[in-house]
Write an enzyme that holds these catalytic residues in place. Structure first.
Site, PDB file in Angstrom:
ATOM      1  N   HIS A 109       0.829  -1.212   0.000  1.00 35.31           N
ATOM      2  CA  HIS A 109       0.000   0.000   0.000  1.00 35.31           C
ATOM      3  C   HIS A 109       0.863   1.263   0.000  1.00 35.31           C
ATOM      4  O   HIS A 109       0.537   2.236  -0.685  1.00 35.31           O
ATOM      5  CB  HIS A 109      -0.961   0.010   1.198  1.00 35.31           C
ATOM      6  CG  HIS A 109      -1.851  -1.189   1.238  1.00 35.31           C
ATOM      7  ND1 HIS A 109      -2.539  -1.583   2.358  1.00 35.31           N
ATOM      8  CD2 HIS A 109      -2.155  -2.107   0.272  1.00 35.31           C
ATOM      9  CE1 HIS A 109      -3.232  -2.681   2.095  1.00 35.31           C
ATOM     10  NE2 HIS A 109      -3.006  -3.031   0.843  1.00 35.31           N
TER      11      HIS A 109
ATOM     12  N   HIS B 260      -9.481  -2.243  -4.613  1.00 37.75           N
ATOM     13  CA  HIS B 260      -8.334  -2.531  -3.746  1.00 37.75           C
ATOM     14  C   HIS B 260      -7.354  -3.487  -4.428  1.00 37.75           C
ATOM     15  O   HIS B 260      -6.133  -3.340  -4.279  1.00 37.75           O
ATOM     16  CB  HIS B 260      -8.744  -3.084  -2.381  1.00 37.75           C
ATOM     17  CG  HIS B 260      -7.557  -3.225  -1.496  1.00 37.75           C
ATOM     18  ND1 HIS B 260      -7.017  -2.159  -0.810  1.00 37.75           N
ATOM     19  CD2 HIS B 260      -6.727  -4.267  -1.265  1.00 37.75           C
ATOM     20  CE1 HIS B 260      -5.922  -2.541  -0.188  1.00 37.75           C
ATOM     21  NE2 HIS B 260      -5.726  -3.831  -0.444  1.00 37.75           N
TER      22      HIS B 260
ATOM     23  N   ASP C   1      -3.455  -2.841  -4.952  1.00 37.34           N
ATOM     24  CA  ASP C   1      -2.382  -3.807  -4.665  1.00 37.34           C
ATOM     25  C   ASP C   1      -1.504  -4.028  -5.901  1.00 37.34           C
ATOM     26  O   ASP C   1      -0.268  -4.087  -5.800  1.00 37.34           O
ATOM     27  CB  ASP C   1      -2.980  -5.157  -4.247  1.00 37.34           C
ATOM     28  CG  ASP C   1      -3.437  -5.185  -2.799  1.00 37.34           C
ATOM     29  OD1 ASP C   1      -3.013  -4.330  -1.997  1.00 37.34           O
ATOM     30  OD2 ASP C   1      -4.229  -6.095  -2.464  1.00 37.34           O
TER      31      ASP C   1
ATOM     32  N   HIS D 236      -0.863 -11.031  -5.033  1.00 41.10           N
ATOM     33  CA  HIS D 236       0.516 -10.554  -4.887  1.00 41.10           C
ATOM     34  C   HIS D 236       1.534 -11.515  -5.504  1.00 41.10           C
ATOM     35  O   HIS D 236       2.452 -11.105  -6.208  1.00 41.10           O
ATOM     36  CB  HIS D 236       0.855 -10.371  -3.405  1.00 41.10           C
ATOM     37  CG  HIS D 236      -0.061  -9.415  -2.721  1.00 41.10           C
ATOM     38  ND1 HIS D 236      -0.110  -8.077  -3.053  1.00 41.10           N
ATOM     39  CD2 HIS D 236      -0.962  -9.584  -1.733  1.00 41.10           C
ATOM     40  CE1 HIS D 236      -0.996  -7.481  -2.283  1.00 41.10           C
ATOM     41  NE2 HIS D 236      -1.524  -8.372  -1.487  1.00 41.10           N
TER      42      HIS D 236
HETATM   43 ZN   LIG Z   1      -3.841  -4.656  -0.148  1.00 36.72          ZN
END
Ligand SMILES: [Zn+2]
Length: 309
Positions: A77, A234, A238, A261
């Site tokens: 973030h 969101h 990311d 991720h």
């Molecule tokens: Zn996040």
């Protein structure tokens, strides 16, 4: 031109997973420095460059490793906030193993960076131009980079929980879109996953205030959602932070389908493993104007269209 922060920016909060108090400071750094994290609680302090090849394990968050077992987790973030405000050089000190989660979004970082001010540096800025498509897959999930003249993010998610469901969104990240559209969207998770993580000693710092918690069709966090499609926003936030670990602005279209991720990091590894897939490009002023941080101002961050659950 490259840019850094005009003065030091300080944050205090807790780590999402450890629950431990954490203090983070963003210090200005000279041209050519890049973004470097420093574990300031260790003696001597340990520096970890914010680079894709320093990411080790990134299932729930993006975890950096110095190569000798010193780690720093949940960098995504603050990385998104730095990329979204056009900060190329900074020393980011943290006094523990985890970046503070704050409100679960990038908005507190962005707001404070803009308040501190952005200092332009008399040094040319280089971007990474993607020359041909690169893709990684895992079952039905995939992530892809393809050639484009500026960063675009195109994301789809599918959750069985009716409160999230199928969401898709595509954004051209030029012209402050990160601040207006993505920065205030928070981490989200299912109540059942929170319970499982807690049993494994994770999410100890998680609350209904720093994550959107859903249970089936219900949003349990008080105040509900900030955007009806806050979850996919969101995920795009990311992706923005994880892509910033390329080490320079990317000129590419990123397509993420149920990606996370780990997959975005695999994608960067695949890109840099293929020298024919990318090239350095010194930014003209016209190109700089199309980068995510160009000309951003705090009014871009105004939280609009927050909706109740
Ligand atoms: Zn996040």
């Amino acid at each position: 031109m490259q840019a850094t922060v005009k003065k030091t920016v300080t944050f205090a909060g807790v780590g999402l997973h450890s629950g431990a108090p954490a203090r983070l400071e963003i210090h200005s750094a000279p041209a050519g420095h890049g973004i470097v994290f420093r574990r300031a609680d260790l003696k001597p302090a340990v520096d970890i460059p914010a680079r894709w090849d320093r990411v080790t394990l990134s299932k729930l968050c993006t975890l950096m490793d110095d190569g000798n077992g010193v780690t720093l987790s949940t960098v995504e973030h603050v990385m998104a906030a730095l990329a979204g405000t056009g900060i190329h050089n900074a020393l980011v000190t943290v006094d523990g193993p985890e970046v503070p989660i704050l409100d679960g979004s990038a908005a507190p970082f962005v707001r404070a960076i803009l308040r501190a001010g952005i200092a332009l540096q008399a040094a040319p800025l280089r971007a990474i131009r993607v020359l041909r498509p690169v893709e990684v897959r895992d079952g039905a999930a995939f992530a892809r980079l393809s050639p484009a003249d500026h960063l675009e993010i195109d994301f789809q998610i599918d959750f069985s929980d009716a409160a999230i469901g199928h969401q898709e969104k595509r954004l051209d990240m030029a012209n402050g879109a990160f601040l207006r559209e993505l920065a205030d969207s928070r981490t989200f998770c299912r109540q059942a996953d929170v319970d499982a993580m807690r049993r494994n000693g994770l999410a100890l710092g998680g609350t209904y205030l720093n994550a959107v918690v859903v249970d089936g069709a219900r949003v349990l966090s008080p105040g509900g959602l900030r955007h009806r499609d806050e979850a996919v926003r969101h995920k795009m936030l990311d992706a923005m932070g994880d892509l910033a670990l390329a080490g320079a602005p990317l000129l590419a279209r990123y397509t993420g389908h149920r990606a996370g991720h780990a997959m975005t990091n695999r994608l960067l590894r695949a890109l840099f493993a293929d020298p024919a897939a990318w090239t350095w490009e010194t930014c003209s002023s016209a190109l700089e104007d199309r980068l995510p941080g160009a000309g951003v101002a705090s009014y871009d961050l105004a939280a609009t269209d927050w909706v109740a659950a």
